[in-house]
Design an enzyme around this catalytic site. Structure first.
Site, PDB file in Angstrom:
ATOM      1  N   VAL A 192      29.250  37.506  44.573  1.00 49.30           N
ATOM      2  CA  VAL A 192      30.299  36.705  43.939  1.00 49.30           C
ATOM      3  C   VAL A 192      29.899  35.232  43.819  1.00 49.30           C
ATOM      4  O   VAL A 192      30.009  34.639  42.742  1.00 49.30           O
ATOM      5  CB  VAL A 192      31.629  36.867  44.721  1.00 49.30           C
ATOM      6  CG1 VAL A 192      32.652  35.846  44.262  1.00 49.30           C
ATOM      7  CG2 VAL A 192      32.184  38.270  44.515  1.00 49.30           C
ATOM      8  N   ILE A 193      29.388  34.639  44.896  1.00 48.86           N
ATOM      9  CA  ILE A 193      29.049  33.209  44.870  1.00 48.86           C
ATOM     10  C   ILE A 193      27.913  32.942  43.884  1.00 48.86           C
ATOM     11  O   ILE A 193      27.968  32.015  43.077  1.00 48.86           O
ATOM     12  CB  ILE A 193      28.710  32.695  46.292  1.00 48.86           C
ATOM     13  CG1 ILE A 193      29.978  32.729  47.171  1.00 48.86           C
ATOM     14  CG2 ILE A 193      28.125  31.289  46.257  1.00 48.86           C
ATOM     15  CD1 ILE A 193      29.755  32.360  48.633  1.00 48.86           C
ATOM     16  N   GLU A 212      18.089  40.071  42.533  1.00 50.59           N
ATOM     17  CA  GLU A 212      19.013  40.763  43.440  1.00 50.59           C
ATOM     18  C   GLU A 212      18.311  41.951  44.081  1.00 50.59           C
ATOM     19  O   GLU A 212      17.672  42.734  43.408  1.00 50.59           O
ATOM     20  CB  GLU A 212      20.265  41.205  42.647  1.00 50.59           C
ATOM     21  CG  GLU A 212      21.168  42.208  43.327  1.00 50.59           C
ATOM     22  CD  GLU A 212      21.755  41.734  44.655  1.00 50.59           C
ATOM     23  OE1 GLU A 212      22.377  40.656  44.689  1.00 50.59           O
ATOM     24  OE2 GLU A 212      21.577  42.448  45.672  1.00 50.59           O
ATOM     25  N   GLY A 283      24.265  35.526  51.370  1.00 47.75           N
ATOM     26  CA  GLY A 283      25.257  35.847  52.402  1.00 47.75           C
ATOM     27  C   GLY A 283      25.561  34.639  53.260  1.00 47.75           C
ATOM     28  O   GLY A 283      24.925  33.588  53.138  1.00 47.75           O
ATOM     29  N   ASP A 324      36.316  33.599  58.822  1.00 44.65           N
ATOM     30  CA  ASP A 324      34.913  33.977  58.608  1.00 44.65           C
ATOM     31  C   ASP A 324      34.167  34.216  59.911  1.00 44.65           C
ATOM     32  O   ASP A 324      33.077  34.797  59.915  1.00 44.65           O
ATOM     33  CB  ASP A 324      34.178  32.863  57.842  1.00 44.65           C
ATOM     34  CG  ASP A 324      34.475  32.876  56.344  1.00 44.65           C
ATOM     35  OD1 ASP A 324      35.359  33.643  55.917  1.00 44.65           O
ATOM     36  OD2 ASP A 324      33.806  32.116  55.614  1.00 44.65           O
ATOM     37  N   HIS A 456      56.857  41.768  27.192  1.00 38.82           N
ATOM     38  CA  HIS A 456      55.946  42.068  26.087  1.00 38.82           C
ATOM     39  C   HIS A 456      55.951  40.912  25.102  1.00 38.82           C
ATOM     40  O   HIS A 456      57.007  40.385  24.808  1.00 38.82           O
ATOM     41  CB  HIS A 456      56.406  43.342  25.371  1.00 38.82           C
ATOM     42  CG  HIS A 456      55.555  43.679  24.193  1.00 38.82           C
ATOM     43  ND1 HIS A 456      54.293  44.215  24.331  1.00 38.82           N
ATOM     44  CD2 HIS A 456      55.768  43.522  22.862  1.00 38.82           C
ATOM     45  CE1 HIS A 456      53.776  44.388  23.129  1.00 38.82           C
ATOM     46  NE2 HIS A 456      54.646  43.974  22.221  1.00 38.82           N
TER      47      HIS A 456
END
Ligand code: FAD
Length: 477
Positions: A192-193, A212, A283, A324, A456
């Site tokens: 993602v980053i 990657e 990471g 984290d 809508h």
């Protein structure tokens, strides 16, 4: 628990875990100190993460739309477009400063004592406060509290052979503060980053190449959507080398040389990429070093995370850990939700409740965005689920806005009918996913989700249609 405590709660770190824990605990009548080593509040998320990246994503998106004359098809042409990269960075810096000051005000309003310095945990549960990075003397050298909440967060992991200089070999932090737009940029890691910051610089004119290790991009994301995302990013001009590893990063006279090998040696020969800037986004690792956590005897797992039980209690009595620093997705809203659970548990005098990990949304803020909650379709047993899918090109509002690239998938359990996961690719998928999270959190069935009346025309109607499609009930299929 401490006798003769100065505080009911001492929080370490003022990120989305720490500052939220401190404010919530104070709101509930507890006496709270929050120790943060940086001058500004908000942690990684506000200073070098979520918010600055979204400033640059927004600004670069607007620029690239204008630059590519993206609105020509709808009758709008822009004769001349220019880029003021400095102003873009200033917008980012001002946004951070404003939000950080807001946290300061909330601390003051709730009487949280903000202590500036580096917290070191001691074996008796007390905290020594050492001088912060700039050498300033903290206003308290020691804090004794009945409860400690550790919210030290994480930092970018580096490749062992390529330490960051934050100019040519940069972490996400350096990439958010470059002085100019690099001509060639290599991004190591297409998570993602990497994808977010890669798309920022691609839009601003860099030639971006991703390397990657895995055979796919954005692990965790629905595989089919991640493939669609990859081809969209390729269409914009970026390159991907998947199943490839970086083996060396060397400075050359003109910039940096990146050595790449296929993960499977039989799959091809090693090669080199030239770049002006290399961003490593492979990471993040928990901030346990230099905080005395290990030395104080706190149990850490193999990945270096603080071990907690189902109630965020560490191996030391009265010491909790969140965000984290512990297991689970490294996301700001996950840290904040754990923070509230722990603060409320402490205030009520009972073990904090475990938050619902099955209902944590993830968002990739590219264009279009990708947002999801729950497991990817390819990670589920196809025999036990129904998948309802609805493309944006069949949605009126998306067609009206000339942005019909994307899809919504709702996955429900065959037996119970309940929504298990939802995957959306759409311009503002991150704004849309909230409804899906509500469905997962409160155990709604796909039929129930499909019976909710949506205005809508809106893009979010695709959730209703995909939910109905789970049981073959979609009208517009
Ligand atoms: P942190 O935010 O890392 O805060 C920890 C704080 O503790 C820091 O301020 C640190 O200085 C302080 N600290 C550490 N040790 C000590 C010590 N010993 N003494 C005193 N203070 C200490 N998440 C999302 O949900 N959405 C996004 O869009 C998103 N985008 C991101 C983009 C980037 C580029 C990055 C890097 C991250 C992004 N994240 C995003 C992840 C998000 O930033 C983190 O999950 C979140 O900040 C974790 O919060 P935390 O409070 O646990 O830790």
């Amino acid at each position: 628990s401490q006798s003769g405590s100065d505080f009911d709660v001492a929080v370490v770190g003022a990120g989305p875990g720490g500052y939220v824990a401190a404010i919530r605990a104070a709101q509930l009548g507890l006496k709270v100190a929050c120790v943060e080593k940086e001058r500004t509040n908000g942690g990684t998320c506000l200073n070098v993460g979520c918010i600055p990246s979204k400033c640059l994503l927004h600004a670069s998106h607007v620029y690239s739309q204008a630059h590519r004359n993206a609105w020509k098809r709808i009758g709008v042409t822009i004769p001349q477009v220019s880029l003021d990269f400095k102003a873009m960075m200033q917008h980012k810096n001002k946004t951070i400063a404003g939000l950080s000051a807001g946290i300061e005000q909330m601390f003051a309003k709730n009487k949280v004592e903000r202590v500036r310095g580096r917290a070191v945990l001691r074996a008796d549960g007390s905290i020594d406060v050492l001088s912060a990075a700039d050498g300033s003397t903290p206003k308290r050298q020691q804090i004794r509290a009945k409860n400690v909440i550790l919210a030290n967060g994480s930092e970018s992991a580096a490749l062992p052979f390529a330490p960051y200089d934050e100019k040519r070999v940069v972490s996400s932090t350096g990439a958010l503060a470059l002085e100019s737009v690099p001509e060639k940029m290599v991004i190591v890691g297409a998570g993602v980053i990497g994808l977010e910051l890669g798309s920022v610089y691609q839009r601003l004119g860099s030639q971006v190449t991703f390397v990657e290790y895995l055979p796919r991009i954005a692990p965790g994301m629905d595989l089919a959507i991640s493939k669609q995302m990859r081809s969209l990013v390729e269409k914009e001009g970026s390159k991907f080398h998947l199943s490839s590893k970086v083996t060396a990063i060397d400075r050359s006279s003109s910039g940096v040389q990146v050595s790449v090998s296929p993960v499977d040696a039989a799959a091809g020969a090693p090669f080199k990429l030239e770049a002006d800037v290399v961003m490593v986004s492979v990471g993040r690792r928990p901030n346990t070093a230099s905080s005395g956590l290990k030395e104080a005897g706190l149990a850490l797992d193999r990945a270096g995370r603080v071990v907690v039980d189902d109630h965020y209690r560490t191996s030391m009595p009265g010491v909790y850990a969140i965000g984290d620093l512990i297991y689970g997705p490294m996301l700001a809203h996950k840290a904040s939700e754990e923070a509230v659970a722990v603060a409320e548990g402490i205030a009520e005098g009972c073990p904090p409740h475990k938050i619902n990990y099955a209902a944590i949304p993830s968002v990739l803020y590219t264009s279009p965005e990708v947002a999801w909650v729950g497991p990817a379709v390819d990670d589920l047993d196809p025999k036990s689920v129904n998948v309802g899918s609805f493309p944006l090109r069949a949605n009126g509002r998306s067609r009206a806005s000339d942005s019909a690239e994307g899809v919504c998938k709702v996955v429900s359990d065959k037996k119970t009918g309940r929504v298990v996961s939802v995957h959306i690719m759409a311009p503002e998928a991150g704004e849309m996913i909230g409804e899906a999270v509500t469905a997962v959190q409160f155990g709604l069935t796909a039929h129930q989700l499909g019976s909710v009346i949506h205005p809508h025309p809106t893009v979010i109607e695709v959730i209703k249609e995909a939910a109905l499609a789970c049981n073959g009930e979609a009208v517009h299929s």
